[in-house]
Design a protein around this motif. Structure first.
Motif, mmCIF file in Angstrom:
data_model
loop_
_atom_site.group_PDB
_atom_site.id
_atom_site.type_symbol
_atom_site.label_atom_id
_atom_site.label_comp_id
_atom_site.label_asym_id
_atom_site.label_seq_id
_atom_site.Cartn_x
_atom_site.Cartn_y
_atom_site.Cartn_z
ATOM 1 N N GLU A 228 0.466 -1.187 0.188
ATOM 2 C CA GLU A 228 0.095 -0.135 -0.545
ATOM 3 C C GLU A 228 1.440 1.084 0.444
ATOM 4 O OE1 GLU A 228 -2.880 -0.397 2.659
ATOM 5 O OE2 GLU A 228 -3.890 -1.550 2.044
ATOM 6 N N ASP A 229 1.740 0.953 0.810
ATOM 7 C CA ASP A 229 2.746 2.527 0.513
ATOM 8 C C ASP A 229 3.715 2.653 -0.756
ATOM 9 O OD1 ASP A 229 3.249 2.685 3.150
ATOM 10 O OD2 ASP A 229 4.980 1.673 3.900
ATOM 11 N N GLU A 230 3.358 1.033 -1.578
ATOM 12 C CA GLU A 230 4.058 1.911 -2.908
ATOM 13 C C GLU A 230 3.059 2.287 -4.018
ATOM 14 O OE1 GLU A 230 5.115 -2.503 -3.587
ATOM 15 O OE2 GLU A 230 7.709 -2.302 -2.911
ATOM 16 N N MET A 231 1.190 1.586 -3.612
ATOM 17 C CA MET A 231 0.546 2.266 -4.298
ATOM 18 C C MET A 231 0.319 3.747 -4.515
ATOM 19 S SD MET A 231 -2.324 -0.810 -4.091
ATOM 20 C CE MET A 231 -3.365 -0.246 -5.119
ATOM 21 N N ARG A 232 0.124 4.214 -3.051
ATOM 22 C CA ARG A 232 0.033 5.678 -2.504
ATOM 23 C C ARG A 232 0.683 6.691 -3.176
ATOM 24 N NH1 ARG A 232 0.365 4.944 2.667
ATOM 25 N NH2 ARG A 232 2.364 5.305 2.941
ATOM 26 N N GLU A 233 2.027 5.966 -3.165
ATOM 27 C CA GLU A 233 3.323 6.096 -3.736
ATOM 28 C C GLU A 233 3.304 6.282 -5.467
ATOM 29 O OE1 GLU A 233 8.233 6.763 -4.745
ATOM 30 O OE2 GLU A 233 7.482 5.394 -2.978
ATOM 31 N N PHE A 234 2.749 5.850 -6.183
ATOM 32 C CA PHE A 234 2.548 4.994 -7.316
ATOM 33 C C PHE A 234 1.468 6.238 -8.085
ATOM 34 C CE2 PHE A 234 0.551 2.940 -10.866
ATOM 35 C CZ PHE A 234 1.854 2.606 -12.012
ATOM 36 N N TYR A 235 0.515 5.899 -7.345
ATOM 37 C CA TYR A 235 -0.866 6.876 -7.698
ATOM 38 C C TYR A 235 -0.935 8.545 -7.615
ATOM 39 C CZ TYR A 235 -2.751 2.395 -9.464
ATOM 40 O OH TYR A 235 -3.290 1.129 -10.157
ATOM 41 N N ALA B 151 -9.450 6.130 -1.993
ATOM 42 C CA ALA B 151 -10.458 5.379 -0.480
ATOM 43 C C ALA B 151 -10.423 7.158 0.352
ATOM 44 C CB ALA B 151 -9.545 5.078 0.770
ATOM 45 N N GLU B 152 -11.548 7.292 1.530
ATOM 46 C CA GLU B 152 -12.501 8.539 1.371
ATOM 47 C C GLU B 152 -10.934 9.860 2.212
ATOM 48 O OE1 GLU B 152 -15.198 7.947 5.154
ATOM 49 O OE2 GLU B 152 -16.455 7.572 3.438
ATOM 50 N N GLU B 153 -9.512 9.478 2.650
ATOM 51 C CA GLU B 153 -8.715 10.245 2.962
ATOM 52 C C GLU B 153 -7.516 9.188 1.465
ATOM 53 O OE1 GLU B 153 -9.267 6.606 4.409
ATOM 54 O OE2 GLU B 153 -10.178 7.718 6.882
ATOM 55 N N GLU B 154 -7.656 10.562 1.178
ATOM 56 C CA GLU B 154 -7.015 10.768 -0.168
ATOM 57 C C GLU B 154 -5.999 10.223 -0.093
ATOM 58 O OE1 GLU B 154 -9.037 11.721 -2.594
ATOM 59 O OE2 GLU B 154 -10.420 12.371 -1.471
ATOM 60 N N GLU B 155 -4.991 10.360 0.058
ATOM 61 C CA GLU B 155 -3.680 9.296 0.646
ATOM 62 C C GLU B 155 -3.899 8.074 0.478
ATOM 63 O OE1 GLU B 155 -0.732 10.944 3.944
ATOM 64 O OE2 GLU B 155 -1.136 13.269 3.801
ATOM 65 N N GLU B 156 -4.651 7.244 0.754
ATOM 66 C CA GLU B 156 -5.371 5.649 1.042
ATOM 67 C C GLU B 156 -5.455 5.654 -0.482
ATOM 68 O OE1 GLU B 156 -4.181 4.073 3.139
ATOM 69 O OE2 GLU B 156 -3.088 5.178 4.308
ATOM 70 N N ILE B 157 -4.845 4.659 -0.894
ATOM 71 C CA ILE B 157 -5.251 3.775 -2.282
ATOM 72 C C ILE B 157 -5.109 2.522 -1.926
ATOM 73 C CG2 ILE B 157 -3.829 3.364 -4.453
ATOM 74 C CD1 ILE B 157 -6.043 6.112 -4.161
ATOM 75 N N TYR C 74 -12.988 -4.639 -0.239
ATOM 76 C CA TYR C 74 -11.507 -4.425 -0.423
ATOM 77 C C TYR C 74 -10.992 -5.585 0.308
ATOM 78 C CZ TYR C 74 -12.890 0.507 0.075
ATOM 79 O OH TYR C 74 -13.602 2.009 -0.293
ATOM 80 N N VAL C 75 -10.218 -6.141 -1.038
ATOM 81 C CA VAL C 75 -10.111 -7.468 -0.570
ATOM 82 C C VAL C 75 -8.494 -7.958 0.517
ATOM 83 C CG1 VAL C 75 -10.273 -7.467 -3.401
ATOM 84 C CG2 VAL C 75 -8.525 -7.245 -2.621
ATOM 85 N N ILE D 187 -19.147 3.477 -3.623
ATOM 86 C CA ILE D 187 -18.293 4.607 -3.624
ATOM 87 C C ILE D 187 -18.820 4.873 -4.602
ATOM 88 C CG2 ILE D 187 -16.454 3.640 -2.603
ATOM 89 C CD1 ILE D 187 -15.298 3.053 -4.889
ATOM 90 N N SER D 188 -18.156 6.756 -5.650
ATOM 91 C CA SER D 188 -18.270 6.947 -6.586
ATOM 92 C C SER D 188 -17.460 6.481 -7.646
ATOM 93 C CB SER D 188 -17.931 8.017 -6.764
ATOM 94 O OG SER D 188 -18.118 9.183 -8.160
#
Length: 1046
Positions: free
Chosen positions: A436-443, A465-471, A488-489, A497-498
């Motif tokens: 998830e750290d890698e996904m947050r950096e990637f996106y 996610a609602e917290e914009e930093e979380e992917i 959420y797997v 969600i939208s």
């Protein structure tokens, strides 16, 4: 060199047990009390202890106390930080709060508890060494209720810490799962018969697990190339194990019966094992058994097959007649036990005690429906095809952790048959955190955000996610007009969600398996959707990090959950089951109330008693048990046999000839359990075959009825082990048990302990306290301790007149663990104390010691397990291939000695007897007798020195002297004798203790007694694929380094 990470963990453990910190001058003392050795700061390259501690800012914080002395405090470790972050990241659909961090240091639940609740725990910190220069023993007495959670977590963490940084090639040897080569070989034959065209070795463990519901011992994979009479191994591409092909043995190869019984060997260089010439099993002796005079009827064989399938861990042959009679209401033909070879087509027969062929263990042969397997395979292929159509990438399946007790984060449960959880640790929560750290950096880079404009049901996606930093990774569940429902797997919950928050999931984020998985709670299958159960589970488990005991490894594993954050472990499954109890049927004692017609059912060695009082709940219980009895008598089926016991399970066992409710409190391997009769307060040890499931028609009624045994203690008298003399306990048993005219008056009720303080009377005159049994005991000389009372042959005191009516005392001598013992007709055992005419306290008849343990010839190799290591000049080995026989022997000893009457034993030095240590019975040698009632003993099968109360000793019967004593005293070959330093001893212990190794015999020093025998042996660690590690080279190198440093 010393393991710095291990030292850090142990220092952290010491500091966490003290909230106020530990002074620098006292730290060494605390560390040694815990580990048995000093902090090896010099060995780690530091001139002073202070310098070492300053290099560990993540472990210890140094402050100055009010007196100016340096004080050490624990700092937050990486594991705590990781779990705190994990809890912070976990999200729930209800958004009601964050998960609760319950315990950040999970401890492995032991097979045998350290002590019974309320009793004294004696813990030993020692060097297990027989030589005079090294034998040191320190002991501390703790009361269970005062042991801190941190200290208890230390006790359980120690074994795993020692092996954490090693790469094990063999499984750690628990008592419950020894490696039986013969059993594995027979099962391997069955597997290969179904795959005559060969199979990949990498597929073998899964096939084995599917067929036999057990893990394939990793040792067996190493032994495959040497089992030429079973299989043929080919290396089509390279020598890597995962690229080996396995075929059935070639028909042209001639294999003698002896080779099938040869113990396992290693294929590691530089070893080229020669098979020992001595025969290790009685498997070949069966061929001399005369043929059966008749064939076994097909219907009998079918019924026996059904019984064996219920006990995947094996069934004692001697238990077959009674089990067959109870299940099918007819007798088993008498000739079956004499001709077990008639069952060879439905089971594998093992003989752990060669001298007694009737003490065989039978293992069912499981035959799978190949068509069903093929259809299942086709189904899985279809599912994979659908996934491939939605994405060009597939996600690997989540594997269940290999450890028996993994830590888990419970997400939620709408059904106890599908509890959503996540595994904690490397490869699981830590890997997900990294992903998830890698996904947050990637996106976080706009160029990588590719919107998923047309989502499809089942498609994987990245969600902002609602917290914009979380992917987070998610799977589309339902597509609506402008919204989408996703699951959420990795977190196990769903939300709507939208569509604008969906992005295409990059292929590099498919590598990690989905982390949210499901499990089933054992024992709650029939009540999986009960609101009371789910509510209790929600309050006790949801959002918490717990310990999971995995009973069955399958797609949805069957588990028992434990909360280990308190001093006493909480069984979540058992607690949820109690939520179904009808409170109106409880019969708690009320203060200042008197009760008549009380039935005292049990008297414990610490003075507590269990009793029943007339109540609506007791009346209903008797009615339900009568219905249950009638149902069991009318049924002819094997469905009610208990095939999967676990702690906290409620089932049935016979008490005084009738079926009664019991709770399983402890497991000794897979065939022997400790139980508590919950309605009478009696403890016992029984074979699993003596247990039955509660029948479906009365299951709900029995589960909803609270336990009817009320725990009490006599007011004005102390309640603790050691306060009551055996004479006082015996007098109370003889006086109160099954007295039909008992009455009591409650003076105090301790709700947290569920313990009532009462005055007990044997008449209805409960107004006069002077007539109570409390007062009679207090005024008698039975209450005062006498010096060496347990070491003398003096009979019970006669200062009080105990009733002599046989009806009154008929069960007073039947007890175990200091309680009334369940009446049980002895099986297979006669005259347990030798001569029945011998006076109490006299030594048993002359005992014929077991034969000497057979060793291979000089220069040959053997597989060993190092049970105790003091230093290279003194350690203790056990032969690996016979370990399962020792486990079976100990199971038989538990059944035998827990049924024996407690009688004073006159203990003498150099006497061989049986001793009870931590709920298990061991064969021991008495080394010395102390005047305070403690006895120093040496475990003849494990090589450990212990202190034990003389009340825990029993005569060793001849039937337990068939198996040779398994402990082999040894010294390491290839080194000159010397006085080993403490640092060198630590290095040696870290490399060998509690580990399976390969030994090469150098010489044998024979002696007049088997325990004085000693071997000089090379030890080799074969756990690394690339090379073998010779321990004498390690020690020689370390000694040279220390000499040069000095």
């Amino acid at each position: 060199m010393a393991d710095e990470e291990l030292v850090k963990k142990m220092v952290r453990a010491v500091l966490q047990s003290s909230k106020s910190g530990v002074s620098l001058s006292h730290l060494q003392v605390e560390y040694k009390d815990l580990t048995g050795e000093l902090i090896p700061y010099k060995q780690l390259g530091y001139a002073t202890l202070d310098a070492l501690l300053h290099s560990m800012p993540s472990v210890v914080k140094l402050d100055k106390g009010q007196s100016g002395e340096v004080v050490c405090h624990a700092t937050t470790g990486n594991e705590m930080t990781h779990i705190t972050k994990l809890a912070a990241r976990q999200r729930t659909a209800k958004r009601t709060g964050r998960p609760q961090v319950v315990n950040c240091q999970m401890r492995v639940k032991p097979a045998a508890p350290l002590a019974l609740n309320g009793e004294t725990l004696i813990s030993f910190v020692k060097y297990d060494c027989a030589c005079n220069s090294c034998f040191k023993v320190l002991f501390r007495i703790h009361y269970i209720e005062n042991v801190s959670a941190a200290f208890m977590s230390l006790i359980f963490l120690a074994p795993s810490i020692l092996n954490e940084n090693t790469t094990p090639s063999k499984p750690r040897l628990p008592h419950s799962a020894p490696y039986s080569p013969k059993l594995v070989q027979s099962r391997l034959k069955e597997v290969l018969n179904k795959h005559s065209n060969g199979l990949w070795v990498s597929k073998l463990p899964q096939l084995y697990r599917d067929l036999y519901k057990q893990d394939l011992p990793s040792e067996a994979l190493k032994d495959l190339e040497h089992w030429t009479h079973i299989c043929t191994v080919e290396k089509p591409c390279s020598t890597k194990p995962q690229e080996l092909l396995l075929y059935p043995a070639k028909e042209t190869s001639q294999i003698t019966p002896h080779s099938a019984a040869t113990p396992p060997t290693h294929d590691k260089s530089p070893f080229h094992h020669k098979k020992p010439q001595t025969q290790r099993s009685s498997a070949t002796s069966k061929s001399s058994t005369p043929a059966s005079p008749r064939d076994l009827p097909p219907e009998v064989k079918q019924k026996l097959g059904e019984l064996l399938l219920k006990y995947s861990s094996g069934l004692w042959a001697h238990a077959l007649p009674k089990l067959y009679q109870d299940t099918y209401k007819c007798k088993l033909p008498e000739f079956v036990l004499d001709h077990l070879n008639l069952l060879s087509d439905i089971c594998t027969i093992d003989y752990p005690m060669p001298d007694n062929p009737k003490r065989a263990i039978l293992y069912a042969k499981v035959l799978e429906d190949e068509n069903r397997n093929q259809s299942g395979l086709a189904g899985s292929e279809t599912k994979e095809a659908v996934e491939r159509s939605l994405s060009s990438q597939t996600v690997p399946p989540l594997l269940i952790p290999r450890e028996e007790y993994p830590s888990v984060l419970v997400v939620e449960a709408g059904d106890t048959n599908s509890v959503i959880l996540r595994y904690i640790g490397d490869g699981y929560s830590k890997a997900q955190e990294k992903l998830e750290d890698e996904m947050r950096e990637f996106y976080g880079q706009d160029s990588n955000k590719v919107a998923l404009t047309s989502p499809l049901t089942g498609q994987l996606t990245a969600v902002c996610a609602e917290e914009e930093e979380e992917i987070l990774r998610a799977q589309v569940c339902e597509v609506m007009a402008d919204k989408v429902k996703v699951h959420y797997v990795d977190h196990g919950f769903s939300e709507v969600i939208s569509k604008s928050k969906l992005f295409e999931l990059h292929e590099k984020f498919y590598r990690l398996p989905f982390q949210a998985t499901k499990c089933k709670l054992a024992g709650l299958e029939s009540f999986s959707q009960e609101q009371a159960v789910l509510k209790r589970f929600e309050s006790m488990a949801t959002g918490k990090i717990l310990l999971a005991e995995i009973l069955v490894r399958q797609e949805v594993p069957l588990v028992v959950l434990y909360d280990t954050s308190q001093d006493d472990d909480i069984n979540i499954n058992a607690a949820c089951m109690k939520a179904l109890q009808d409170k109106s049927l409880e019969s708690p004692l009320k203060v200042n109330s008197a009760y008549m017609n009380v039935n005292v059912t049990s008297v414990c060695s610490d003075g507590t008693i269990y009793c029943q009082v007339p109540s609506r709940g007791l009346t209903k219980l008797n009615e339900i048990l009568e219905k249950t009895e009638n149902y069991l008598h009318s049924q002819v089926t094997s469905e009610l046999l208990v095939s999967r016991p676990f702690c906290g399970k409620i089932c049935l066992a016979r008490y005084k000839g009738k079926w009664s409710r019991v709770e399983i409190t402890n497991l000794h391997g897979s065939r022997v359990v400790d139980i508590m009769f919950v309605d009478v307060g009696v403890q016992a040890s029984v074979e699993v075959t003596e247990l039955r499931e509660i029948p479906p028609p009365t299951l709900r009624d029995l589960i909803s009825t609270p336990a009817q045994a009320l725990k009490c203690c006599l007011a004005d008298l102390p309640v603790s082990v050691g306060s009551w003399t055996p004479d006082a306990v015996q007098w109370l048993r003889d006086t109160a048990l099954h007295c039909s005219d008992c009455s009591l008056k409650a003076t105090k009720v301790d709700e947290p302990k569920r313990l009532a303080h009462v005055y007990l009377f044997t008449s209805k005159n409960f107004h006069d306290k002077s007539c109570s049994l409390n007062q009679q005991l207090a005024d008698s000389n039975l209450w005062s301790h006498q010096k060496d009372v347990f070491l003398s042959s003096r009979g019970p005191s006669k200062s009080l007149n105990a009733p002599t009516n046989p009806a009154t005392i008929q069960t007073s001598s039947l007890r175990t663990d200091g309680q009334d013992k369940v009446p049980h007709t002895p099986k297979r055992m006669s005259s347990p104390l030798g001569s029945q005419s011998a006076p109490p306290g006299s030594p048993p008849e002359q005992l014929a010691l077991p034969p000497l343990l057979e060793l291979p010839e000089i220069g040959q190799n053997l597989d060993v397990f190092v049970s105790v290591a003091c230093h290279p000049g003194h350690f203790v080995l056990q032969p690996w291939h016979d370990m399962y026989k020792l486990v079976d022997l100990m199971g038989e000893m538990i059944l035998h000695y827990n049924k024996m009457e407690e009688k004073p034993l006159k203990v003498e030095k150099s006497q061989v007897c049986a001793a009870k240590l931590e709920n298990n019975w061991y064969r021991v040698l008495v080394k010395g007798v102390l005047t305070n009632g403690l006895v120093s003993v040496f475990q003849l099968d494990y090589g450990k020195h212990e202190l034990v109360s003389c009340t825990q000793l029993r005569p060793l019967t001849q039937e337990f002297c068939q198996l040779p004593f398994q402990a082999i005293t040894a010294q390491l070959a290839g080194l000159k004798p010397r006085q080993w330093s403490e640092e060198a001893s630590i290095v040696f212990r870290n490399h060998v203790e509690k580990k399976p190794l390969v030994g090469q015999l150098e010489s044998v020093q024979e002696a007049s007694q088997p325990w004085d025998r000693k071997v000089v042996i090379y030890l080799v660690d074969t756990s690394q694929e690339e090379r073998d590690i010779w321990l004498h080279d390690i020690m020689a190198e370390f000694t040279d380094e220390m000499s040069n440093a000095a």
